[in-house]
Every structure is written in structure tokens, then in C-alpha cells.
Design a protein around this motif. Structure first.
Motif, PDB file in Angstrom:
ATOM      1  N   ALA A 249       0.846  -1.338  -0.099  1.00 34.06           N
ATOM      2  CA  ALA A 249      -0.148   0.103  -0.137  1.00 34.06           C
ATOM      3  C   ALA A 249       0.760   1.266  -0.064  1.00 34.06           C
ATOM      4  CB  ALA A 249      -1.117   0.050   1.146  1.00 34.06           C
ATOM      5  N   ARG A 250       1.877   1.199   0.793  1.00 33.92           N
ATOM      6  CA  ARG A 250       3.028   2.468   0.741  1.00 33.92           C
ATOM      7  C   ARG A 250       3.344   2.690  -0.501  1.00 33.92           C
ATOM      8  NH1 ARG A 250       5.720   4.552   5.217  1.00 33.92           N
ATOM      9  NH2 ARG A 250       6.907   5.603   3.526  1.00 33.92           N
ATOM     10  N   ILE A 251       4.093   1.551  -1.260  1.00 30.09           N
ATOM     11  CA  ILE A 251       4.511   1.570  -2.700  1.00 30.09           C
ATOM     12  C   ILE A 251       3.414   2.361  -3.432  1.00 30.09           C
ATOM     13  CG2 ILE A 251       5.177   0.560  -4.479  1.00 30.09           C
ATOM     14  CD1 ILE A 251       6.707  -1.472  -2.557  1.00 30.09           C
ATOM     15  N   LYS A 252       2.222   1.839  -3.507  1.00 34.25           N
ATOM     16  CA  LYS A 252       1.096   2.584  -4.377  1.00 34.25           C
ATOM     17  C   LYS A 252       0.834   3.985  -4.058  1.00 34.25           C
ATOM     18  CE  LYS A 252      -1.341  -1.892  -5.527  1.00 34.25           C
ATOM     19  NZ  LYS A 252      -2.060  -2.430  -4.530  1.00 34.25           N
ATOM     20  N   TYR A 253       0.819   3.996  -2.755  1.00 36.24           N
ATOM     21  CA  TYR A 253       0.739   5.407  -2.155  1.00 36.24           C
ATOM     22  C   TYR A 253       1.728   6.515  -2.851  1.00 36.24           C
ATOM     23  CZ  TYR A 253       0.606   9.368   1.377  1.00 36.24           C
ATOM     24  OH  TYR A 253       0.125  10.638   2.118  1.00 36.24           O
ATOM     25  N   VAL A 254       3.028   5.987  -2.814  1.00 36.88           N
ATOM     26  CA  VAL A 254       4.165   6.728  -3.254  1.00 36.88           C
ATOM     27  C   VAL A 254       4.010   6.875  -4.621  1.00 36.88           C
ATOM     28  CG1 VAL A 254       6.677   6.801  -3.739  1.00 36.88           C
ATOM     29  CG2 VAL A 254       5.784   6.267  -1.258  1.00 36.88           C
ATOM     30  N   GLU A 255       3.413   5.981  -5.383  1.00 38.35           N
ATOM     31  CA  GLU A 255       3.483   6.119  -6.747  1.00 38.35           C
ATOM     32  C   GLU A 255       2.456   7.284  -7.094  1.00 38.35           C
ATOM     33  OE1 GLU A 255       2.080   2.332  -8.486  1.00 38.35           O
ATOM     34  OE2 GLU A 255       3.576   2.502 -10.192  1.00 38.35           O
ATOM     35  N   GLU A 256       1.453   7.465  -6.259  1.00 35.94           N
ATOM     36  CA  GLU A 256       0.355   8.443  -6.552  1.00 35.94           C
ATOM     37  C   GLU A 256       0.850   9.918  -6.187  1.00 35.94           C
ATOM     38  OE1 GLU A 256      -3.386   6.921  -5.788  1.00 35.94           O
ATOM     39  OE2 GLU A 256      -4.550   8.784  -6.658  1.00 35.94           O
ATOM     40  N   TYR A 257       1.300   9.889  -4.746  1.00 38.33           N
ATOM     41  CA  TYR A 257       1.451  11.142  -4.254  1.00 38.33           C
ATOM     42  C   TYR A 257       2.826  11.236  -3.677  1.00 38.33           C
ATOM     43  CZ  TYR A 257      -3.444  10.689  -3.342  1.00 38.33           C
ATOM     44  OH  TYR A 257      -4.956  10.340  -3.243  1.00 38.33           O
ATOM     45  N   GLY A 258       3.730  10.551  -4.483  1.00 35.62           N
ATOM     46  CA  GLY A 258       5.079  10.694  -4.061  1.00 35.62           C
ATOM     47  C   GLY A 258       5.939  12.002  -4.079  1.00 35.62           C
ATOM     48  N   GLU A 259       5.563  12.706  -5.225  1.00 35.04           N
ATOM     49  CA  GLU A 259       6.202  14.040  -5.379  1.00 35.04           C
ATOM     50  C   GLU A 259       5.743  14.997  -4.316  1.00 35.04           C
ATOM     51  OE1 GLU A 259       4.764  16.039  -8.915  1.00 35.04           O
ATOM     52  OE2 GLU A 259       6.715  16.993  -9.225  1.00 35.04           O
ATOM     53  N   LEU A 260       4.442  14.959  -3.912  1.00 40.06           N
ATOM     54  CA  LEU A 260       4.163  15.707  -2.660  1.00 40.06           C
ATOM     55  C   LEU A 260       4.829  15.221  -1.664  1.00 40.06           C
ATOM     56  CD1 LEU A 260       0.177  16.418  -2.882  1.00 40.06           C
ATOM     57  CD2 LEU A 260       2.052  18.157  -2.948  1.00 40.06           C
ATOM     58  N   ALA A 261       4.843  14.092  -1.318  1.00 36.32           N
ATOM     59  CA  ALA A 261       5.331  13.594  -0.040  1.00 36.32           C
ATOM     60  C   ALA A 261       6.874  13.704  -0.031  1.00 36.32           C
ATOM     61  CB  ALA A 261       5.212  11.972  -0.153  1.00 36.32           C
ATOM     62  N   ARG A 262       7.620  13.773  -1.205  1.00 41.04           N
ATOM     63  CA  ARG A 262       8.909  14.169  -1.246  1.00 41.04           C
ATOM     64  C   ARG A 262       9.181  15.744  -0.812  1.00 41.04           C
ATOM     65  NH1 ARG A 262      11.995  15.500  -5.406  1.00 41.04           N
ATOM     66  NH2 ARG A 262      10.599  14.651  -6.992  1.00 41.04           N
ATOM     67  N   ALA A 263       8.396  16.464  -1.520  1.00 37.12           N
ATOM     68  CA  ALA A 263       8.341  18.056  -1.284  1.00 37.12           C
ATOM     69  C   ALA A 263       8.202  18.267   0.152  1.00 37.12           C
ATOM     70  CB  ALA A 263       7.436  18.670  -2.129  1.00 37.12           C
ATOM     71  N   ALA A 264       7.327  17.564   0.832  1.00 34.86           N
ATOM     72  CA  ALA A 264       6.817  17.717   2.293  1.00 34.86           C
ATOM     73  C   ALA A 264       8.043  17.454   2.939  1.00 34.86           C
ATOM     74  CB  ALA A 264       5.839  16.782   2.789  1.00 34.86           C
ATOM     75  N   ALA A 265       8.624  16.395   2.603  1.00 35.92           N
ATOM     76  CA  ALA A 265      10.103  16.037   3.481  1.00 35.92           C
ATOM     77  C   ALA A 265      11.246  17.079   3.225  1.00 35.92           C
ATOM     78  CB  ALA A 265      10.376  14.688   3.394  1.00 35.92           C
ATOM     79  N   GLU A 266      11.450  17.470   2.223  1.00 39.25           N
ATOM     80  CA  GLU A 266      12.630  18.082   1.927  1.00 39.25           C
ATOM     81  C   GLU A 266      12.815  19.624   2.800  1.00 39.25           C
ATOM     82  OE1 GLU A 266      13.891  18.200  -2.751  1.00 39.25           O
ATOM     83  OE2 GLU A 266      12.196  19.539  -2.228  1.00 39.25           O
ATOM     84  N   HIS A 267      14.094  20.010   2.877  1.00 35.44           N
ATOM     85  CA  HIS A 267      13.991  21.159   3.535  1.00 35.44           C
ATOM     86  C   HIS A 267      13.657  20.765   5.099  1.00 35.44           C
ATOM     87  CE1 HIS A 267      15.695  22.776   0.140  1.00 35.44           C
ATOM     88  NE2 HIS A 267      14.836  22.827  -0.805  1.00 35.44           N
ATOM     89  N   SER A 268      13.394  19.758   5.640  1.00 35.15           N
ATOM     90  CA  SER A 268      13.008  19.664   7.149  1.00 35.15           C
ATOM     91  C   SER A 268      14.018  18.804   7.648  1.00 35.15           C
ATOM     92  CB  SER A 268      11.831  19.144   7.111  1.00 35.15           C
ATOM     93  OG  SER A 268      11.068  19.728   6.431  1.00 35.15           O
ATOM     94  N   PRO A 269      15.354  19.177   7.762  1.00 35.30           N
ATOM     95  CA  PRO A 269      16.477  17.986   8.104  1.00 35.30           C
ATOM     96  C   PRO A 269      16.082  17.553   9.454  1.00 35.30           C
ATOM     97  CG  PRO A 269      17.009  20.530   8.324  1.00 35.30           C
ATOM     98  CD  PRO A 269      15.722  20.571   7.442  1.00 35.30           C
ATOM     99  N   GLN A 270      15.536  18.179  10.354  1.00 34.72           N
ATOM    100  CA  GLN A 270      15.427  17.781  11.594  1.00 34.72           C
ATOM    101  C   GLN A 270      14.084  16.983  11.467  1.00 34.72           C
ATOM    102  OE1 GLN A 270      14.314  20.958  14.040  1.00 34.72           O
ATOM    103  NE2 GLN A 270      13.911  19.787  15.915  1.00 34.72           N
TER     104      GLN A 270
END
Lengths: 206, 206
Positions: free
Chosen positions: B112-133
Motif C-alpha cells: 500500500a505504501r508503494i502504491k501511495y508513493v506512486e500516486e502522491y510521492g512527489e508531494l510527499a518528497r516535497a513535504a520532507a525536503e528542507h526539514s532536516p530535523q
DNA sequence: AGTGTAAACGGACTACGGTCCGGTTAATAT
DNA sequence: ATATTAACCGGACCGTAGTCCGTTTACACT
């Protein structure tokens, strides 16, 4: 060889190309010196490229021509330690180097990586930051991945060892390990024990 | 409950606090609307905060007061999908939800996570970026981690399941999965198969 | 309606990574 | 010594995330 082709090549050693100009060499030395000073004074995260240019008495353009980016700078600062680490697991004595059974080499590799992160993790994280694309394709990262893959194959794991090695690499990712060490205050020994448990279970199950 | 406390709380729903001012509500709607449009038009990576402020006819300060940071904006955009995903593995039907044996739930979770990333991965990556902590301590990430940990315990793995769960989380990290999918062109099915292999071997070995 | 006030607003400002390009200089050829 | 040229230099410039603070405004109370 791996070692030569995969670690950053220092311009002063490159053959066949036109010789480095003397002013370029001087600036390179200045930059390296200043960068080391700044990192040890302020920590890698606090060093800015402007700061470095200023300390080295050099224009900003020169900094970027030399290192390409902030990540490139950090990789350069890391390259000696990195090359040494590579030597140890490729040519060094067992169990890290060749000669021991694959499981033991895997365990030793994880332990060594964790210690490496303890010592150089801040630099390693800084080198990975802001490289959204090459982060997972930087030469040292690829080499670590391949090394794990080879050990998995030697251990008889032939169900997509490339991807399995990717999973194991993820566990040893400097950013994650550093986060466990610094934020969650998990001692290196506990991380190493968990790694041992992980790879042992993986390889024992057949 | 987990669901309520761990996903971002939308200001219009929060009780006990002074009611939201009408201009604030209006601007929130405008921002959300504009953000969705921009993301679907240009992709998450290309959206800048200035662009968003401009499109929403709002000052830049307002954007940052609302979302805190770029990462916060992306998390907000992701929160509906995220909440739905959480519902599925906490309350939904087996094998993802409760009712199936832990190994099957783990396998289903990875898929399910892999499918989730397939669909929303770009957003998820952007949400994680620049939050080093906070990157590894964001509420959804912590919840995923805990979920894996619980399943490991249920499966009888009691040797530091917290850290083992961390390793497995690393494998499913959106940035890494996205990289495998997009850069290395690895089909989702192959990732899922490797995940299945990984957790199966881990749990079978006793 | 009038008034007080706390919250919200918005845009100028800073810091930083990274680029660009006109000027400079070290090496080489004459 | 002088001319040539390609590499190198440096700092002005740009885009973007994030901050600050003087101004505006919605709401509550009279």
C-alpha cells in the motif's frame, strides 16, 4: 580500479589534461584550508559558501567553479576519509575485507558504517543535502550498495539482491543513522546490534 | 485517537480556541485552492511560495503564517490522502487492516505504501525536503513506524523491534521508493515483491 | 453606531545557493 | 621582451525560503 574511478578525482592528480594554472592551485589550497578551518570552527551545517569565499580571500565564482555546489564541497572534504573507508572494506583485513564469510562481512560492514557516521556523519549529511537527484547515485553510495549486493549474492540470496541491497543501504543511510544517534540518543552499539540481528535473520532464513 | 491527534489538525475544526476571523478563513480557502491548482499545473517541485501568494492574491507573510514553511504547505496538501491511508491500515479491512496475521499485514502495508508513493510521492518528497530535523519525526512518519513496530511485536520479534521497524521504514521511505520508481524505472510490482521477500525472511527466521 | 484591541495582513527585507560575464593573468609561442 | 590566448577570477546579480514590523481590520463590548 573501483577505488580510483569512484572517488572524486583531485584535479592536481589528473593526467592528460592541461596543467593546472598556478593561481588556480593556490586558490584551491586556500579554499581547502579555509573550508577545513570553518567546518571545525562552526560545524559543517553553519558554513556558507560566502563565508568560505571570504575566508579564502577568493571570489564566490571561484568557490563554485572548484566544487560545483555546496554538496560538492562537502564531498571533497569527505573524500580522504571516504577513500580510506573504501580501502578497508575492499582490500583490508577480514572480517571487513575479503576472507571472511559473507554474513560476517555484512555485519562488520554495518558496524564500520555506523562508526563512520559517528565520526563524519555531519559532513556526510551535508554532502547529501540539496542533491535531490544525485543523492542516491553519488559514487560512494553506489559502491556501498554494490558491495552489499555482492555479499548477498555470495551468501546465496538470489531473489533480486539488488533491491534487497537497496533496503539494507537505506538502513545505513548517514542521515538516518545520524538521526538515531543524535536525536534519539541511541548508542552506536545498539544500532550495530540491531543491524547484526537484521542481516543475520535475513541470511539464516532459507 | 491516533488518527485525530497525529494528522495535521485543520484550524477551522479546532475547538476551544477563539473563532477564526472571516478574513483568515477566506485567505485560507484561497490559498488551498491556489495551491492545488498550481501543483496540478506545474508539479509540486515547481511551485514557489511567491507564486502561491501571488495566485491567491495574498501577502507572502500570510502564506507562511498559515503553513509555517514550504514543507508545511505540502503536508497540508497531503493530509487528506494521508488520513485516508491511515484509516485504511488502522480500521480498514484485512489484510491491510486488523484481522490478518502480522506477516500478511506487513506485506500489505508495504504494498500500500508503494502504491501511495506512486500516486502522491512527489508531494510527499516535497513535504520532507528542507526539514532536516523533523523529517523523520513528522507525525505520519512516526505513526507508520509505530505500526510496523506493533506488527513486528505481534509476530514475536522482540529483539529491539523499535529499531528493526526503523530499518523497515527506511526501505519504504517515499524519497527512496520514488527514486527507484522514477530514476531506476523499477516497476511497483518488483518493489512490492522485494518487500515481501524481505519481511517474509525476517519473520520466518526463528 | 462608536471604540478598543488582538489578530491578521502584506510587502519590504535578509540570507543563502547558484549563475554570469567582463576583466585579468598565467602559460606559451614568437 | 612581446604578443596571444585560453583559462581563471571575482563580484554583481538572480531566485527562493523565510522573517519582521508598521498598518489594517474583524470582532466584541458599550
Amino acid at each position: 580500479m573501483f577505488l580510483v574511478s569512484l572517488i572524486p578525482i583531485r584535479p592536481e592528480l589528473r593526467l592528460g589534461a592541461p596543467a593546472e594554472r598556478s593561481d588556480a592551485a593556490r586558490n584551491r589550497e586556500r579554499l581547502l584550508q579555509a573550508a577545513k578551518e570553518l567546518v571545525s570552527e562552526c560545524g559543517a551545517d553553519a558554513v556558507t559558501m560566502d563565508m568560505l569565499a571570504c575566508r579564502a580571500k577568493v571570489g564566490k565564482g571561484t568557490v563554485f567553479r572548484r566544487f560545483g555546489s555546496r554538496a560538492g564541497l562537502m564531498m571533497t572534504l569527505l573524500s580522504d576519509a571516504e577513500a580510506e573507508f573504501q580501502r578497508r572494506f575492499i582490500f583490508g583485513p577480514p572480517p571487513l575485507g575479503p576472507g571472511a564469510p559473507p554474513l560476517e562481512r555484512l555485519i562488520a560492514f554495518g558496524e564500520a558504517r555506523i562508526k563512520y557516521v559517528e565520526e563524519y556523519g555531519e559532513l556526510a549529511r551535508a554532502a547529501a543535502e540539496h542533491s535531490p537527484q544525485n543523492r542516491h547515485d553519488a559514487p560512494p553510495v553506489v559502491l556501498w550498495h554494490r558491495h552489499i549486493e555482492v555479499l548477498l549474492r555470495e551468501a546465496g540470496l538470489d531473489r533480486d539482491p539488488w533491491l534487497l541491497a537497496l533496503s539494507l543501504s537505506a538502513t545505513l543511510d548517514p542521515e538516518r543513522v545520524l538521526h538515531s544517534l543524535k536525536v534519539h540518543q541511541i548508542p552506536a552499539e545498539r544500532l550495530a546490534a540491531s543491524w547484526r540481528e537484521l542481516v543475520s535473520r535475513l541470511l539464516k532464513a532459507d
